[in-house]
Design a protein around this motif. Structure first.
Motif, PDB file in Angstrom:
ATOM      1  N   VAL A   1      27.755  25.229  44.021  1.00  0.00           N
ATOM      2  CA  VAL A   1      28.105  25.778  42.850  1.00  0.00           C
ATOM      3  C   VAL A   1      28.232  27.291  42.939  1.00  0.00           C
ATOM      4  N   VAL A   2      29.261  27.755  42.039  1.00  0.00           N
ATOM      5  CA  VAL A   2      29.567  29.110  42.145  1.00  0.00           C
ATOM      6  C   VAL A   2      28.954  29.603  40.675  1.00  0.00           C
ATOM      7  N   ILE A   3      28.183  30.532  40.682  1.00  0.00           N
ATOM      8  CA  ILE A   3      27.259  30.899  39.566  1.00  0.00           C
ATOM      9  C   ILE A   3      27.607  32.770  39.571  1.00  0.00           C
ATOM     10  N   PRO A   4      28.212  32.888  38.339  1.00  0.00           N
ATOM     11  CA  PRO A   4      28.416  34.432  37.847  1.00  0.00           C
ATOM     12  C   PRO A   4      27.059  35.237  38.204  1.00  0.00           C
ATOM     13  N   GLY A   5      27.061  36.412  38.664  1.00  0.00           N
ATOM     14  CA  GLY A   5      26.146  37.299  38.773  1.00  0.00           C
ATOM     15  C   GLY A   5      25.089  37.534  37.380  1.00  0.00           C
ATOM     16  N   ASN A   6      25.928  37.653  36.531  1.00  0.00           N
ATOM     17  CA  ASN A   6      25.234  37.991  35.183  1.00  0.00           C
ATOM     18  C   ASN A   6      24.549  36.901  34.513  1.00  0.00           C
ATOM     19  N   ILE A   7      25.076  35.735  34.888  1.00  0.00           N
ATOM     20  CA  ILE A   7      24.203  34.521  34.316  1.00  0.00           C
ATOM     21  C   ILE A   7      22.946  34.407  35.148  1.00  0.00           C
ATOM     22  N   LEU A   8      23.049  34.616  36.453  1.00  0.00           N
ATOM     23  CA  LEU A   8      21.823  34.391  37.344  1.00  0.00           C
ATOM     24  C   LEU A   8      20.874  35.479  36.999  1.00  0.00           C
ATOM     25  N   SER A   9      21.277  36.562  36.756  1.00  0.00           N
ATOM     26  CA  SER A   9      20.452  37.652  36.322  1.00  0.00           C
ATOM     27  C   SER A   9      19.855  37.411  34.884  1.00  0.00           C
ATOM     28  N   SER A  10      20.631  36.803  34.057  1.00  0.00           N
ATOM     29  CA  SER A  10      19.998  36.603  32.848  1.00  0.00           C
ATOM     30  C   SER A  10      19.064  35.289  32.870  1.00  0.00           C
TER      31      SER A  10
ATOM     32  N   THR B   1      17.436  37.615  46.675  1.00  0.00           N
ATOM     33  CA  THR B   1      18.978  37.934  46.290  1.00  0.00           C
ATOM     34  C   THR B   1      18.998  38.062  44.457  1.00  0.00           C
ATOM     35  N   THR B   2      18.156  36.871  43.915  1.00  0.00           N
ATOM     36  CA  THR B   2      18.167  36.831  42.434  1.00  0.00           C
ATOM     37  C   THR B   2      17.330  37.988  41.790  1.00  0.00           C
ATOM     38  N   ALA B   3      16.362  38.335  42.443  1.00  0.00           N
ATOM     39  CA  ALA B   3      15.528  39.231  41.932  1.00  0.00           C
ATOM     40  C   ALA B   3      16.312  40.918  41.763  1.00  0.00           C
ATOM     41  N   SER B   4      16.862  40.924  43.232  1.00  0.00           N
ATOM     42  CA  SER B   4      17.867  42.104  43.521  1.00  0.00           C
ATOM     43  C   SER B   4      18.900  42.199  42.477  1.00  0.00           C
ATOM     44  N   LEU B   5      19.412  41.086  42.239  1.00  0.00           N
ATOM     45  CA  LEU B   5      20.713  41.276  41.166  1.00  0.00           C
ATOM     46  C   LEU B   5      20.211  41.975  39.741  1.00  0.00           C
ATOM     47  N   PHE B   6      19.178  41.232  39.617  1.00  0.00           N
ATOM     48  CA  PHE B   6      18.496  41.615  38.054  1.00  0.00           C
ATOM     49  C   PHE B   6      18.106  43.222  37.959  1.00  0.00           C
ATOM     50  N   HIS B   7      17.235  43.428  38.901  1.00  0.00           N
ATOM     51  CA  HIS B   7      16.784  44.771  39.107  1.00  0.00           C
ATOM     52  C   HIS B   7      17.697  45.770  39.381  1.00  0.00           C
ATOM     53  N   THR B   8      18.699  45.563  39.869  1.00  0.00           N
ATOM     54  CA  THR B   8      19.838  46.314  40.359  1.00  0.00           C
ATOM     55  C   THR B   8      20.634  46.761  38.862  1.00  0.00           C
ATOM     56  N   GLN B   9      20.820  45.414  38.191  1.00  0.00           N
ATOM     57  CA  GLN B   9      21.407  45.613  36.929  1.00  0.00           C
ATOM     58  C   GLN B   9      20.762  46.487  36.044  1.00  0.00           C
ATOM     59  N   ARG B  10      19.589  46.363  35.974  1.00  0.00           N
ATOM     60  CA  ARG B  10      18.585  46.942  34.881  1.00  0.00           C
ATOM     61  C   ARG B  10      18.540  48.351  35.114  1.00  0.00           C
TER      62      ARG B  10
ATOM     63  N   GLU C   1      20.166  50.451  37.425  1.00  0.00           N
ATOM     64  CA  GLU C   1      21.346  51.034  37.659  1.00  0.00           C
ATOM     65  C   GLU C   1      22.476  51.114  36.555  1.00  0.00           C
ATOM     66  N   LYS C   2      22.148  49.986  35.482  1.00  0.00           N
ATOM     67  CA  LYS C   2      22.992  49.969  34.144  1.00  0.00           C
ATOM     68  C   LYS C   2      24.465  49.668  34.771  1.00  0.00           C
ATOM     69  N   VAL C   3      24.568  48.897  35.807  1.00  0.00           N
ATOM     70  CA  VAL C   3      25.816  48.323  36.278  1.00  0.00           C
ATOM     71  C   VAL C   3      26.149  46.738  35.894  1.00  0.00           C
ATOM     72  N   SER C   4      27.598  46.653  35.851  1.00  0.00           N
ATOM     73  CA  SER C   4      28.079  45.381  35.448  1.00  0.00           C
ATOM     74  C   SER C   4      28.216  44.487  36.520  1.00  0.00           C
ATOM     75  N   LEU C   5      27.782  43.219  36.076  1.00  0.00           N
ATOM     76  CA  LEU C   5      27.597  42.233  37.399  1.00  0.00           C
ATOM     77  C   LEU C   5      29.000  41.208  36.899  1.00  0.00           C
ATOM     78  N   ASP C   6      29.959  41.752  36.195  1.00  0.00           N
ATOM     79  CA  ASP C   6      30.977  40.919  35.858  1.00  0.00           C
ATOM     80  C   ASP C   6      31.909  40.317  37.294  1.00  0.00           C
ATOM     81  N   LYS C   7      31.801  41.360  38.360  1.00  0.00           N
ATOM     82  CA  LYS C   7      32.600  40.953  39.614  1.00  0.00           C
ATOM     83  C   LYS C   7      31.817  40.200  40.645  1.00  0.00           C
ATOM     84  N   VAL C   8      30.565  39.752  40.284  1.00  0.00           N
ATOM     85  CA  VAL C   8      29.699  39.498  41.261  1.00  0.00           C
ATOM     86  C   VAL C   8      29.434  37.868  41.064  1.00  0.00           C
ATOM     87  N   PHE C   9      29.631  37.038  42.217  1.00  0.00           N
ATOM     88  CA  PHE C   9      29.666  35.840  42.190  1.00  0.00           C
ATOM     89  C   PHE C   9      28.571  35.409  43.403  1.00  0.00           C
TER      90      PHE C   9
END
Length: 684
Positions: free
Chosen positions: A221-230, A308-317, A319-327
């Motif tokens: 599966v390919v899961i977008p970073g923003n979906i995994l973070s959400s 990986t999952t927790a780091s995506l969420f905490h970095t987004q929150r 650092e206020k960065v977009s995860l649109d390009k992260v898969f």
């Protein structure tokens, strides 16, 4: 025989009355601790601290009965709906609104203002109030829980989350019906149901990666970073398989490499990151002109890639960065509930090979847990004074085993089972870790909470098992139960003391028993565990000693070092334990001769442990020999052929298999038999 919710309620109530000391206050304590322990064991919450507060801020009524902070900015606040009711009643929407109003007002008042200024600094509510105010910038979510002795009205469907001042407020109710469902669920925790279309308006592209037959149904599966973070934000750590959560708690930090890639090269995340490994109970898929999509997932659990999952969420929150390009790539295996105990540990173990301590060490089917279960089913504990029947201490290595034993029994059989295995003598993996760690390791682990303490215990036991499995014998089991008896008696003792203010009991108990161990070492003596085992209780001399030590420990806990204002945090620090240990020389002379006379020499205790290891070695050898002789000549031929075909056997192993093929003319000795059983595991 299936139990109704009404019957579950009455059993729950009887257990509560039996475990309470006296008075409604103690019943309330036990009510909260009973349910919170249940939720910790099934992975719903990570920890729980009692904190009973009733008060006002102006005209606002405030109330709370417990709390728990997590490492990733989540606060759990608990409130009891408890009135020692004798009949099962309904919990209405009006009741719920009234109860939640008091606890949400408590949170709001304490976050916004220095409410703690008007509270007693030694009280649990002061510690909670101070933490709420000091940590408000780091709190991202508050889970409000009602623990209710009633059953939720069918008119109540759900309560929506509230987002205010950058904090999500989420509402949860654990009533008798829900607790009954949990207890009847074969030990499985509540399933996480994710409707991807409803939540995100899209499914996840996937490729089937299974070949049919006996293979597990699997997908890439390919899961977008923003979906995994959400998803992580919505479900928190319950998304992570419980053992992975233990690892994350031990590490407690965002992976710097993952953070750097998200910030600097988000489009390269898929290429650089190893991805995650997950399991699910079932999925729903839909074919499209662009390929197969997963539209819903039932009971998603990440068994590798939690960081990986927790780091995506905490970095987004943060650092206020977009995860649109992260898969992120995800390997998803569909595991039927009936096979989860067999397959999930293997999936986690092989996916986590980079960890020095394998995740499989934490699972219920590790040989250590199976061994303790075997002892608990066959060893009878002596009858207590005044009682005629011997009983057993039931070890629940997998959650729900005790309830499952009762499922297919009639009423008479259930009564007999409960007489032989009293509910108050059922203990879990986290209980065992508490009983052992306060004596053998360090009380700070117990003070860090059930899961972190179990992580430490499991890590230690896994290493010891590899080098000296004979250490875990009947002597070890009986000593562990004796320590459990002392632990439980100390809990009740502390609760009944005049000086006890209703908080920090877990800290007081852990330090009291660790301090008792230090006092014994000071005079080169040890607890007479055999005496405790035979009497299934503790002596008056020990009771008086525990009163002395617990009162002393409480005074030190309530007098933290300068610069530390929070007693809960003080209890978790090395300095607190060092301060207690420094007073050993002052306390030892105050311990009565009555208690000192019932201790045994440390050298005698060590000698008993060594003798038990020798006996276990001999017993294990005899058992291995019996198992080897049971195996037929044809089975040995099949094992040898498979091993040779796969070229997985060493020369020594080939020689041993030749010996096995000559049974019964030649009989392998005990050592050879153990090695032959290892060969079977290897080939299989």
């Amino acid at each position: 025989m299936n139990q109704t919710t009404e019957e579950f309620f009455h059993d729950f109530r009887q257990d509560l009355l039996a475990s309470s000391i006296s008075g409604d206050n103690f019943q309330l304590y036990n009510f909260m601790e009973n349910i919170s322990k249940n939720l910790i064991d099934c992975g719903v919450i990570e920890g729980f601290e009692l904190c009973h507060y009733r008060g006002k801020a102006g005209k606002l009524a405030l109330r709370v009965d417990g709390f728990g902070f997590t490492d990733d900015g989540v606060l759990n606040l608990f409130i009891a709906d408890f009135d020692s009711r004798s009949e099962l009643a309904s919990l209405t929407k009006t009741d719920i609104d009234s109860i939640f109003k008091k606890i949400t007002q408590f949170a709001s008042v304490n976050i916004q203002d220095t409410f703690y200024d008007g509270l007693d600094e030694t009280s649990p509510e002061y510690g909670l109030s101070r933490q709420l105010y000091d940590r408000k910038e780091n709190i991202r979510k508050i889970n409000f829980y009602i623990f209710s002795e009633r059953t939720l009205s069918s008119q109540v469907k759900n309560i929506e989350d509230i987002f205010q001042d950058n904090i999500i407020s989420s509402f949860h109710i654990w009533d008798m019906s829900r607790l009954h469902r949990q207890a009847s669920s074969q030990g499985q925790k509540e399933s996480i149901e994710i409707d991807l279309i409803d939540l995100f308006g899209t499914g996840l592209p996937c490729l089937p990666a299974h070949m049919g037959g006996d293979a597990l149904e699997s997908y890439l599966v390919v899961i977008p970073g923003n979906i995994l973070s959400s998803i992580y934000e919505k479900y928190d750590a319950s998304l992570l398989e419980q053992n992975v959560r233990c690892f994350l708690q031990a590490k407690g930090s965002v992976n710097k490499g993952i953070k750097s890639t998200i910030l600097n090269e988000p489009d390269m995340f898929f290429a650089y990151n190893n991805g995650i490994t997950a399991t699910a109970k079932k999925i729903i898929t839909r074919g499209t002109d662009k390929g197969l999509l997963i539209t819903a997932i039932s009971d998603l659990q990440i068994v590798n890639g939690g960081q990986t999952t927790a780091s995506l969420f905490h970095t987004q929150r943060k650092e206020k960065v977009s995860l649109d390009k992260v898969f992120v790539q995800m390997k998803l295996s569909i595991v039927d509930q009936s096979k989860s105990e067999e397959f999930v540990p293997k999936i986690s173990e092989y996916a986590n090979t980079q960890n020095r301590v394998n995740a499989a060490d934490f699972f219920s089917n590790h040989p250590f847990h199976i061994k303790i279960q075997e002892f608990s089913r066959k060893i009878w504990a002596p009858a207590k004074q005044g009682e005629l029947r011997e009983t057993k201490w039931f070890y629940e290595r997998a959650r729900g085993q005790y309830a499952n034993e009762l499922t297919n029994m009639n009423q008479k059989e259930q009564g007999e089972f409960k007489s032989q295995n009293p509910k108050n003598q059922m203990f879990t993996k986290t209980d065992l870790a508490k009983f052992e760690n306060v004596w053998d390791e360090h009380p700070k682990w117990v003070n860090l909470g059930a899961q972190k303490n179990f992580t430490q215990y499991a890590s230690r036991i896994a290493q010891e098992w590899k080098s000296k499995s004979e250490h875990f014998n009947e002597y070890y089991f009986k000593r562990a139960i004796s320590r459990g008896i002392i632990f439980q008696c100390t809990e009740k003792l502390v609760s009944s003391q005049d000086w006890y203010n209703g908080g920090y009991r877990a800290n007081i108990v852990a330090y009291t028993l660790a301090f008792l161990s230090e006092c014994c070492k000071k005079i080169e003596m040890d607890i007479n565990y055999d005496k405790v085992w035979k009497e299934q209780s503790i002596s008056n001399g020990m009771i008086n000693t525990l009163k002395l030590l617990s009162s002393h420990v409480n005074k030190i806990l309530l007098s933290p070092s300068q610069g530390i204002s929070n007693i809960s945090e003080w209890a978790k620090k090395e300095a607190c334990w060092e301060e207690i240990k420094r007073t050993v020389g002052v306390i030892v002379p105050q311990i009565s001769k009555e208690f000192k006379n019932e201790l045994i020499l440390l050298s005698v205790s060590e000698s008993e442990a060594k003798d038990a290891k020798k006996r276990q070695k001999i017993d294990a050898g005899i058992h291995a020999q019996k198992e080897v002789i049971k195996i037929t000549n044809q089975e040995w031929k099949d094992i040898a052929q498979k091993g040779l075909a796969e070229k997985s056997l060493t020369e020594k192993e080939i020689v041993l298999l030749q010996l096995a093929l000559s049974i019964p003319q030649k009989i392998p000795n005990e050592t050879q038999s153990k090695l032959l059983l290892d060969i079977i595991k290897k080939v299989k």
